[in-house]
Design an enzyme around this catalytic site. Structure first.
Site, PDB file in Angstrom:
ATOM      1  N   HIS A 284       0.824  -1.203   0.000  1.00 44.10           N
ATOM      2  CA  HIS A 284       0.000   0.000   0.000  1.00 44.10           C
ATOM      3  C   HIS A 284       0.858   1.252   0.000  1.00 44.10           C
ATOM      4  O   HIS A 284       0.514   2.257  -0.598  1.00 44.10           O
ATOM      5  CB  HIS A 284      -0.911  -0.002   1.238  1.00 44.10           C
ATOM      6  CG  HIS A 284      -2.133  -0.818   1.029  1.00 44.10           C
ATOM      7  ND1 HIS A 284      -2.911  -1.291   2.051  1.00 44.10           N
ATOM      8  CD2 HIS A 284      -2.722  -1.250  -0.106  1.00 44.10           C
ATOM      9  CE1 HIS A 284      -3.917  -1.973   1.549  1.00 44.10           C
ATOM     10  NE2 HIS A 284      -3.828  -1.965   0.249  1.00 44.10           N
TER      11      HIS A 284
ATOM     12  N   ARG B 231      -7.914  -5.970 -14.709  1.00 42.06           N
ATOM     13  CA  ARG B 231      -7.623  -7.058 -13.762  1.00 42.06           C
ATOM     14  C   ARG B 231      -8.825  -7.183 -12.828  1.00 42.06           C
ATOM     15  O   ARG B 231      -8.878  -6.547 -11.781  1.00 42.06           O
ATOM     16  CB  ARG B 231      -6.361  -6.746 -12.966  1.00 42.06           C
ATOM     17  CG  ARG B 231      -5.064  -6.923 -13.759  1.00 42.06           C
ATOM     18  CD  ARG B 231      -3.861  -6.696 -12.850  1.00 42.06           C
ATOM     19  NE  ARG B 231      -2.650  -7.305 -13.363  1.00 42.06           N
ATOM     20  CZ  ARG B 231      -1.633  -6.629 -13.898  1.00 42.06           C
ATOM     21  NH1 ARG B 231      -1.696  -5.323 -14.008  1.00 42.06           N
ATOM     22  NH2 ARG B 231      -0.547  -7.261 -14.318  1.00 42.06           N
TER      23      ARG B 231
ATOM     24  N   GLU C  51       0.502 -17.281 -21.110  1.00 48.48           N
ATOM     25  CA  GLU C  51       1.319 -17.137 -19.897  1.00 48.48           C
ATOM     26  C   GLU C  51       2.087 -18.417 -19.594  1.00 48.48           C
ATOM     27  O   GLU C  51       2.893 -18.466 -18.673  1.00 48.48           O
ATOM     28  CB  GLU C  51       0.421 -16.824 -18.689  1.00 48.48           C
ATOM     29  CG  GLU C  51      -0.438 -15.609 -18.893  1.00 48.48           C
ATOM     30  CD  GLU C  51      -1.134 -15.174 -17.622  1.00 48.48           C
ATOM     31  OE1 GLU C  51      -0.607 -14.296 -16.942  1.00 48.48           O
ATOM     32  OE2 GLU C  51      -2.213 -15.720 -17.321  1.00 48.48           O
TER      33      GLU C  51
ATOM     34  N   ASP D 101       3.956 -13.790 -16.107  1.00 56.14           N
ATOM     35  CA  ASP D 101       3.843 -15.231 -15.858  1.00 56.14           C
ATOM     36  C   ASP D 101       4.592 -16.046 -16.904  1.00 56.14           C
ATOM     37  O   ASP D 101       5.186 -17.072 -16.587  1.00 56.14           O
ATOM     38  CB  ASP D 101       2.373 -15.651 -15.804  1.00 56.14           C
ATOM     39  CG  ASP D 101       1.792 -15.420 -14.424  1.00 56.14           C
ATOM     40  OD1 ASP D 101       2.477 -15.786 -13.457  1.00 56.14           O
ATOM     41  OD2 ASP D 101       0.692 -14.868 -14.319  1.00 56.14           O
TER      42      ASP D 101
ATOM     43  N   CYS E  59       0.272  -7.626 -22.306  1.00 56.94           N
ATOM     44  CA  CYS E  59      -0.257  -6.842 -21.179  1.00 56.94           C
ATOM     45  C   CYS E  59       0.602  -7.015 -19.921  1.00 56.94           C
ATOM     46  O   CYS E  59       0.317  -6.428 -18.893  1.00 56.94           O
ATOM     47  CB  CYS E  59      -1.709  -7.218 -20.890  1.00 56.94           C
ATOM     48  SG  CYS E  59      -1.914  -8.937 -20.425  1.00 56.94           S
TER      49      CYS E  59
HETATM   50  C1  PEP Z   1       1.170 -11.349 -16.549  1.00 58.68           C
HETATM   51  O1  PEP Z   1       1.332 -12.444 -16.004  1.00 58.68           O
HETATM   52  O2  PEP Z   1       2.023 -10.816 -17.289  1.00 58.68           O
HETATM   53  C2  PEP Z   1      -0.076 -10.596 -16.330  1.00 58.68           C
HETATM   54  C3  PEP Z   1      -0.350  -9.490 -16.996  1.00 58.68           C
HETATM   55  O3  PEP Z   1      -0.895 -11.069 -15.353  1.00 58.68           O
HETATM   56  P1  PEP Z   1      -0.656 -10.774 -13.769  1.00 58.68           P
HETATM   57  O4  PEP Z   1      -1.877 -10.075 -13.293  1.00 58.68           O
HETATM   58  O5  PEP Z   1      -0.508 -12.178 -13.270  1.00 58.68           O
HETATM   59  O6  PEP Z   1       0.582  -9.945 -13.657  1.00 58.68           O
HETATM   60 MG    MG Z   2      -0.451 -13.418 -15.076  1.00 60.35          MG
END
Ligand code: PEP
Ligand code: MG
Length: 842
Positions: free
Chosen positions: A466, A573, A703, A727, A774
């Site tokens: 945070h 997200r 990923e 990932d 992303c």
């Molecule tokens: C990633 O894995 O690059 C991705 C965008 O997802 P995460 O929210 O796991 O970072």
């Molecule tokens: Mg991811």
């Protein structure tokens, strides 16, 4: 044949409390048993007793740890708390001396659990066998134990000590001299890392300081050397692989043996022997941490420490103390309300609102009332209650929950200050300050005076804490998890903080300061220009359009993204809607948020919503998932949704309600097999049919290597790919993305990861589908040309990075990017790729 029963040694519980496996200790070196095997104990008593008879062979200067050598051979290390070495003895009183012979059950160290718990990361106490070879099996107790009465563990003694390797083979080699960068010398953790590394060599290895030497394979011997920061040491090795051993161990020592103390290239190189006494350690000049909030700042050090708040143990009548507690809780709530109103930014407000909820937490309140009923003062009972609650979270094997412990301590201290009548004023500092603290609470951070505090560094926390989020929203350059050496920097000294790189330069030269000031002015000018141009499309010099879109969590982020030139949202997200709640959000609640994001974008822009990406390392309290040995390889991403179809369907229906408001795209995270994609798509199709929503594009995140390798097959059944490079990097290189020691190696620009991206683009192209990125790579200026060259046509970046990425694309040519991509795919290491990309950028 008759086998003799192994000889056993029984160890008594040294403290009363609850036993936990070492794996749950919030310190990798203990959790990974690098110090040795054993057990951890969450103490309820305050006097450490000897678990076994023996001789005290090591008593740390900070009085938080000691070692007992038993007659039977095992050496037992007792280590109170985590990071308690940094308390430098405060709160600990040794009752024995080095060399004393002690009896089982004899008191060894008395400590003030409350004071230590408030200042240290954890009170968990570790009891481990430091010389593992002396034991053939170790059986540990479970549950609750009483000090000096219950058995803690039973050791089966090894039949005979292994013969020592003859060390005189080969010649003796002396390494370069190293000035120890560890602020507290080689205490248990770095000593364990050094000993583990030394054991990988056959050579006899000695850690030498002046006339003293210790066996580098012995944790106990290293600790007994009682080294200090800045001590000049070297490795003396003899045996077949002596040269490699001396070099590798000296390098490790220079890098801090796993402690984040200046592992920058300059600091990593051992100091050559002749100049050893010449300079202060290089690591004190360049202190490394994690980039928490970008930007440069030149200012003067202000060391900030949280003062312990003293409270009396006993109080008035329970009714009186309860009334005092209730009044303090109420007043703390009012303070937070005032603080919240003073903040214009909703992101900061949410954090303080969460603190208000903690004030109303019934469990915390009940725990304090139990203490009050037992005759304790309100302050004492409250401190005990929140200290324990935070301690329990810290002991969990979950970084996010550990960060929540920081919030509990913060709000707990606010109430405690009111009960003790101590003013908890905002941090008052002179102008041009750079704050250094072990920890800043979210309230501290929110109330920082931006006109005086130019930047800050904390030795705890990470980029997702945070504190880091608040720093970014305040626009204050910040570093979290910085090397503990930072706490030793002189008050008032000038420093240069590079928040983007996570580096604090502690003694910048006049030229460096002038250079930084010039860069700051240039950066501000460039940012203003980029922002002014951010609304126009990102088209390369040879006419190739790249969509630059935003990674967001909610409608507020989306509006900010659009203002920064985002042409859509490439990653919503959605798990942020599910976090920090008691129950899953309803369809209506979710639909409201998805529709708000869609409305912020309007009908022409693309909105890619990722379905829930939790599980394994990111648990939800209301979603019971089994405990797993390998959470990153377990129920995570789409696997959770498929295992919880009702929750999945609710989310899909909520998302589909945003169709028509925007160009809606849905994507599934962590798809590894075609069956998973088909199953998820089939459920989506059913919900679409029920709601009568026809047109939605469906994609998947790449990923996992299997998805990249079979990209063409996946592309036949999907409308688009979005590469989750965070990932994809961890699964391609088999390196945990959150592992502190692997962070630098888990590089998305590794050629193996780039090959995975190339395969994904190739497979998609054959089927006429588009590919976006992303993950973090899309916001990394160094990666942008190579991603474009590999065939990526959409970059989904963090909101602040968007204007710069768009400006960069406009300066590139597709043809040059393609040639560059083909070139780097042939390279062998991430550093070769980085060097080539750096040359390209010049
Ligand atoms: C990633 O894995 O690059 C991705 C965008 O997802 P995460 O929210 O796991 O970072
Ligand atoms: Mg991811």
């Amino acid at each position: 044949m008759h086998r003799p029963e192994p000889k056993q040694l029984r160890l008594l519980a040294p403290l009363s409390g609850v036993l936990l496996p070492l794996e749950q200790v919030p310190d990798l070196v203990f959790a990974q048993k690098m110090v040795g095997d054993g057990i951890s104990l969450d103490p309820t008593s305050e006097e450490l007793l000897a678990p076994v008879a023996g001789k005290i062979t090591q008593l740390h200067d900070a009085h938080h740890a000691l070692t007992i050598l038993t007659d039977a051979g095992p050496e037992i290390l007792l280590h109170i708390g985590v990071d308690t070495v940094l308390l430098k003895g405060a709160g600990f009183m040794p009752l024995v001396k080095l060399g004393d012979h002690v009896l089982a059950g004899q008191a060894l160290i008395r400590f003030d659990a409350d004071a230590v718990a408030l200042s240290a990361r954890s009170l968990l106490t570790q009891i481990v066998v430091a010389n593992g070879e002396s034991v053939s099996r170790l059986t540990v107790a479970r549950g609750r134990v009483v000090a000096g009465r219950d058995t803690l563990m039973v050791l089966d003694l090894a039949a005979a000590a292994r013969p020592q390797v003859e060390a005189s083979l080969g010649s003796s080699v002396r390494s370069d001299m190293v000035l120890l960068p560890n602020p507290a010398g080689l205490h248990a953790r770095p000593a364990a890392v050094l000993a583990a590394a030394a054991k990988k060599f056959v050579a006899d290895t000695r850690l030498v300081r002046g006339a003293e030497a210790a066996n580098a394979k012995s944790l106990v011997a290293i600790m007994a050397l009682s080294t200090q920061a800045g001590d000049a040491v070297h490795i003396q090795a003899s045996g077949p692989d002596a040269a490699e051993a001396a070099k590798a161990l000296a390098q490790l020592l220079a890098q801090g043996c796993g402690e984040a103390v200046g592992d920058a290239p300059a600091a990593a190189a051992p100091v050559p022997a002749p100049s050893a006494a010449r300079a202060s350690p290089a690591s004190l000049h360049e202190l490394l941490g994690v980039s928490a909030s970008p930007g440069l700042a030149v200012g003067h050090i202000v060391q900030y420490r949280v003062a312990a708040i003293a409270v009396a143990q006993t109080g008035g009548s329970p009714q009186h103390e309860r009334a005092r507690l209730e009044a303090a809780l109420h007043e703390a709530g009012q303070q937070l309300e005032t603080l919240k109103l003073a903040l214009a930014d909703p992101a900061k407000g949410e954090i303080l609102a969460a603190h208000q909820e903690l004030l109303e937490d019934p469990d915390l309140f009940d725990a304090a009332i139990v203490g009050i009923s037992a005759g304790h003062s309100a302050g004492y009972a409250w401190r005990d209650a929140f200290g324990r609650s935070a301690g329990q979270l810290e002991a969990l094997n979950n970084a996010l929950l550990r960060e929540r412990a920081n919030d509990i301590r913060d709000v707990g201290r606010r109430v405690l200050a009111l009960l003790a009548g101590v003013a908890q004023a905002a941090i008052v500092v002179p102008e041009n300050s750079i704050l250094i603290a072990e920890e800043l609470s979210p309230s501290d951070t929110a109330s920082l005076d931006r006109s005086k505090v130019l930047g800050f560094c904390t030795t705890t926390g990470g980029a997702t804490s945070h504190v880091a989020i608040l720093a970014r929203s305040l626009g204050i350059p910040a570093i979290c998890g910085i090397a503990a050496n930072a706490l030793l920097l002189a008050e008032g000294s000038q420093v240069l903080l590079d928040g983007s790189k996570g580096i604090l330069h502690s003694a910048p030269s006049a030229d460096e300061v002038a250079g930084a000031r010039k860069r700051m002015a240039q950066q501000a000018e460039r940012r203003a220009e980029e922002l002014a141009q951010a609304a126009s499309p990102a088209i390369t010099l040879d006419g190739h359009r790249i969509e630059v879109v935003a990674n967001v969590r909610n409608a507020a982020d989306t509006r900010e993204g659009v203002a920064n030139g985002a042409e859509g949202v490439g990653l919503l997200r959605s798990e942020f809607l599910f976090d920090e709640r008691e129950t899953a959000p309803s369809e209506d609640e979710q639909a409201q948020e998805y529709c708000a994001v869609a409305e912020a974008l309007g009908p022409k822009r693309v909105l890619v919503i990722r379905t829930l990406d939790v599980g394994g390392d990111k648990p939800l309290s209301y979603l019971p998932l089994p405990k797993e040995d390998n959470p990153f390889l377990g129920l995570r991403g789409v696997r959770v949704s498929l295992a919880q179809p009702a929750m999945f369907r609710t989310q899909l229906r909520a998302i589909l309600r945003a169709a028509g408001l925007t160009q809606l795209h849905i994507m599934f995270p962590m798809i590894a097999t075609l069956e998973e994609l088909r199953e998820a798509k089939a459920i989506l199709a059913e919900e679409q049919a029920t709601l009568g929503v026809a047109e939605v594009k469906v994609g998947l995140m790449i990923e996992v290597p299997s998805a990249a390798l079979l990209a063409e097959q996946f592309a036949r059944e999907a409308d688009f790919f979005s590469i989750g490079s965070n990932d994809l990097t961890q699964y391609t290189l088999a390196m945990d993305r959150g592992h502190p020691q692997l962070a630098k190696k888990a590089d998305g620009l590794h050629p193996a990861v780039l090959k995975m991206i190339a395969l994904s683009c190739e497979g998609a192209r054959k089927q006429g589908k588009w590919v976006g990125v992303c993950g973090g790579l899309a916001s990394d200026a160094m990666a942008v040309p190579v991603l474009i060259g590999l065939g990526v046509t959409e970059l989904s970046a963090s909101v602040p990075a968007i204007p710069a990425i768009k400006a960069q694309v406009k300066r590139l040519s597709l043809a040059a990017c393609q040639a560059l991509a083909q070139e780097v795919l042939l390279l062998a290491t991430a550093s070769e790729v980085r060097a080539r990309l750096a040359a390209f950028a010049e």
